[in-house]
Design a protein around this motif. Structure first.
Motif, PDB file in Angstrom:
ATOM      1  N   ARG A  51     -77.401  24.465 -13.642  1.00 23.73           N
ATOM      2  CA  ARG A  51     -76.273  24.417 -12.709  1.00 23.73           C
ATOM      3  C   ARG A  51     -75.435  23.168 -12.939  1.00 23.73           C
ATOM      4  N   HIS A  52     -74.116  23.355 -12.979  1.00 20.80           N
ATOM      5  CA  HIS A  52     -73.173  22.249 -13.091  1.00 20.80           C
ATOM      6  C   HIS A  52     -72.241  22.291 -11.888  1.00 20.80           C
ATOM      7  N   VAL A  53     -72.272  21.288 -11.039  1.00 21.63           N
ATOM      8  CA  VAL A  53     -71.377  21.234  -9.889  1.00 21.63           C
ATOM      9  C   VAL A  53     -69.973  20.902 -10.388  1.00 21.63           C
ATOM     10  N   GLU A  54     -69.043  21.841 -10.177  1.00 23.76           N
ATOM     11  CA  GLU A  54     -67.676  21.688 -10.667  1.00 23.76           C
ATOM     12  C   GLU A  54     -66.792  20.939  -9.670  1.00 23.76           C
ATOM     13  N   LEU A  55     -67.044  21.143  -8.376  1.00 23.96           N
ATOM     14  CA  LEU A  55     -66.309  20.383  -7.363  1.00 23.96           C
ATOM     15  C   LEU A  55     -67.072  20.417  -6.049  1.00 23.96           C
ATOM     16  N   GLU A  56     -66.837  19.399  -5.239  1.00 26.00           N
ATOM     17  CA  GLU A  56     -67.369  19.326  -3.885  1.00 26.00           C
ATOM     18  C   GLU A  56     -66.198  19.444  -2.918  1.00 26.00           C
ATOM     19  N   TYR A  57     -66.421  20.185  -1.842  1.00 23.36           N
ATOM     20  CA  TYR A  57     -65.324  20.454  -0.905  1.00 23.36           C
ATOM     21  C   TYR A  57     -65.836  20.326   0.521  1.00 23.36           C
ATOM     22  N   ASP A  58     -65.165  19.505   1.315  1.00 27.56           N
ATOM     23  CA  ASP A  58     -65.581  19.247   2.686  1.00 27.56           C
ATOM     24  C   ASP A  58     -65.132  20.407   3.574  1.00 27.56           C
ATOM     25  N   GLY A  59     -65.852  21.487   3.487  1.00 31.54           N
ATOM     26  CA  GLY A  59     -65.522  22.709   4.208  1.00 31.54           C
ATOM     27  C   GLY A  59     -66.514  23.773   3.784  1.00 31.54           C
ATOM     28  N   ARG A  60     -66.165  25.031   3.966  1.00 31.63           N
ATOM     29  CA  ARG A  60     -67.052  26.123   3.582  1.00 31.63           C
ATOM     30  C   ARG A  60     -66.350  26.971   2.526  1.00 31.63           C
ATOM     31  N   PRO A  61     -66.549  26.672   1.229  1.00 31.14           N
ATOM     32  CA  PRO A  61     -65.886  27.450   0.176  1.00 31.14           C
ATOM     33  C   PRO A  61     -66.507  28.828   0.033  1.00 31.14           C
ATOM     34  N   SER A  62     -65.669  29.815  -0.276  1.00 30.48           N
ATOM     35  CA  SER A  62     -66.158  31.191  -0.402  1.00 30.48           C
ATOM     36  C   SER A  62     -65.617  31.825  -1.678  1.00 30.48           C
ATOM     37  N   GLY A  63     -64.775  32.869  -1.546  1.00 31.85           N
ATOM     38  CA  GLY A  63     -64.321  33.631  -2.709  1.00 31.85           C
ATOM     39  C   GLY A  63     -63.606  32.787  -3.749  1.00 31.85           C
ATOM     40  N   LEU A  64     -63.764  33.168  -5.024  1.00 31.75           N
ATOM     41  CA  LEU A  64     -63.215  32.421  -6.150  1.00 31.75           C
ATOM     42  C   LEU A  64     -62.289  33.302  -6.991  1.00 31.75           C
ATOM     43  N   GLY A  65     -61.355  32.662  -7.678  1.00 33.71           N
ATOM     44  CA  GLY A  65     -60.486  33.344  -8.621  1.00 33.71           C
ATOM     45  C   GLY A  65     -59.650  32.323  -9.365  1.00 33.71           C
ATOM     46  N   TRP A  66     -58.852  32.784 -10.315  1.00 32.09           N
ATOM     47  CA  TRP A  66     -58.050  31.880 -11.131  1.00 32.09           C
ATOM     48  C   TRP A  66     -56.628  32.407 -11.271  1.00 32.09           C
ATOM     49  N   LEU A  67     -55.670  31.483 -11.280  1.00 34.41           N
ATOM     50  CA  LEU A  67     -54.297  31.818 -11.607  1.00 34.41           C
ATOM     51  C   LEU A  67     -54.172  32.051 -13.113  1.00 34.41           C
ATOM     52  N   PRO A  68     -53.117  32.696 -13.576  1.00 34.60           N
ATOM     53  CA  PRO A  68     -52.972  32.953 -15.017  1.00 34.60           C
ATOM     54  C   PRO A  68     -53.011  31.697 -15.873  1.00 34.60           C
ATOM     55  N   ASP A  69     -52.599  30.544 -15.328  1.00 38.72           N
ATOM     56  CA  ASP A  69     -52.628  29.308 -16.115  1.00 38.72           C
ATOM     57  C   ASP A  69     -53.970  28.595 -16.065  1.00 38.72           C
ATOM     58  N   GLY A  70     -54.982  29.208 -15.429  1.00 34.92           N
ATOM     59  CA  GLY A  70     -56.332  28.665 -15.421  1.00 34.92           C
ATOM     60  C   GLY A  70     -56.684  27.809 -14.228  1.00 34.92           C
ATOM     61  N   ARG A  71     -55.756  27.581 -13.310  1.00 33.98           N
ATOM     62  CA  ARG A  71     -56.098  26.793 -12.130  1.00 33.98           C
ATOM     63  C   ARG A  71     -56.979  27.621 -11.181  1.00 33.98           C
TER      64      ARG A  71
END
Length: 293
Positions: A51-71
């Motif tokens: 496991r590699h932690v990519e980011l920490e977020y002070d909240g409750r992160p859920s669904g994931l996706g990417w914009l066409p430019d990779g963000r």
């Protein structure tokens, strides 16, 4: 309907509540509600993972996706927003859904052009409020938000077919999958029942090359594979028992035929938060991943 046995391999453990699994760039990505992280998992030849932690977020992160430019886009459940990670790593607000979401926002699927379709509970589930219908939020690539008009019962995991013109969303409390035609402007038209899954609570899901959906059944320790116009009693419907309660799944791996399932003891934060009892398991299936996510 057939009940089959699966040979499950432990990929990683130590998760509180895993959600939003996505296969991207040779890794499995997922969010953890209560550890407040988004991670990627490097899969080793023996099926185990790092496991590699990519980011920490002070909240409750859920669904994931990417914009066409990779963000990276991710759902911030409690404040009903979609957040965006910029190229330099900073986290900014992409869209505010508070005016269209009737409850905590949850899962999300992002189309090729960056349009995101985001579900929400529709009511305060954790407080035990009465079930109410709600609608999908449509988030344009520029962050503008509209609400679809179709009332759904807890719209949750969703997929977009290879053609890009059909969205299929599970209604966790509705016992069915509902399909929409995606118009050229990203709006949703022609709502219809795609499959009936009575007796289950469809949660996170993934599409295969036969246009069948694998979904985690939040009401049972199982993943289910079902096709369009099918029911749970159809002989072609497949159920695989899972090592623990499961709330999300994803097809991935080098050839797309590894089915990953995210498990934990319970979805309730009073049970799951801080326990690290969640895990990711995998098994091999016949048909590879297709469509989005």
């Amino acid at each position: 309907m057939s009940d089959s046995q699966a040979d499950w391999t432990l990929v990683i453990d130590g998760i509180d509540f895993g959600e939003g699994p996505r296969w991207r760039d040779g890794r499995l990505w997922f969010s953890d509600f209560y550890q407040q992280t988004i991670s990627s998992v490097e899969i080793h030849p023996d099926g185990s993972g790092t496991r590699h932690v990519e980011l920490e977020y002070d909240g409750r992160p859920s669904g994931l996706g990417w914009l066409p430019d990779g963000r990276l886009l991710f759902v911030s459940m409690l404040d009903r927003k979609v957040m965006r990670r910029e190229a330099d790593g900073t986290i900014v607000e992409h869209a505010d859904l508070s005016h269209v979401a009737g409850g905590h926002t949850n899962d999300m699927v992002v189309a090729d052009d960056g349009t995101a379709y985001v579900g929400n509970f529709g009511f305060d589930f954790e407080a035990g409020d009465s079930v109410e219908t709600t609608t999908l939020a449509i988030v344009r690539p520029d962050g503008s938000v509209t609400a679809d008009t179709r009332e759904l019962l807890f719209p949750n995991g969703a997929v977009i077919t290879d053609s890009g013109n059909t969205l299929i969303v599970g209604e966790t409390f509705g016992g069915q999958y509902t399909a929409f035609t995606i118009a050229d402007d990203g709006s949703l038209t022609e709502p219809r029942v795609w499959a009936e899954v009575e007796g289950t609570a469809p949660d996170g899901c993934t599409l295969d090359a036969d246009h069948h959906i694998w979904f985690s059944d939040a009401a049972g320790r199982q993943v289910v594979r079902i096709g369009g116009s099918m029911t749970m009693s159809d002989p072609g419907t497949v159920r695989l028992g899972t090592p623990n309660n499961t709330y999300a799944c994803m097809l991935g791996g080098d050839d797309g035929t590894t089915l990953f399932v995210l498990t934990c003891d319970d979805a309730d934060p009073s049970v799951a938060a801080g326990t690290a009892t969640g895990a990711i398991y995998s098994t091999r299936v016949d048909r590879p991943r297709a469509g989005r996510p």
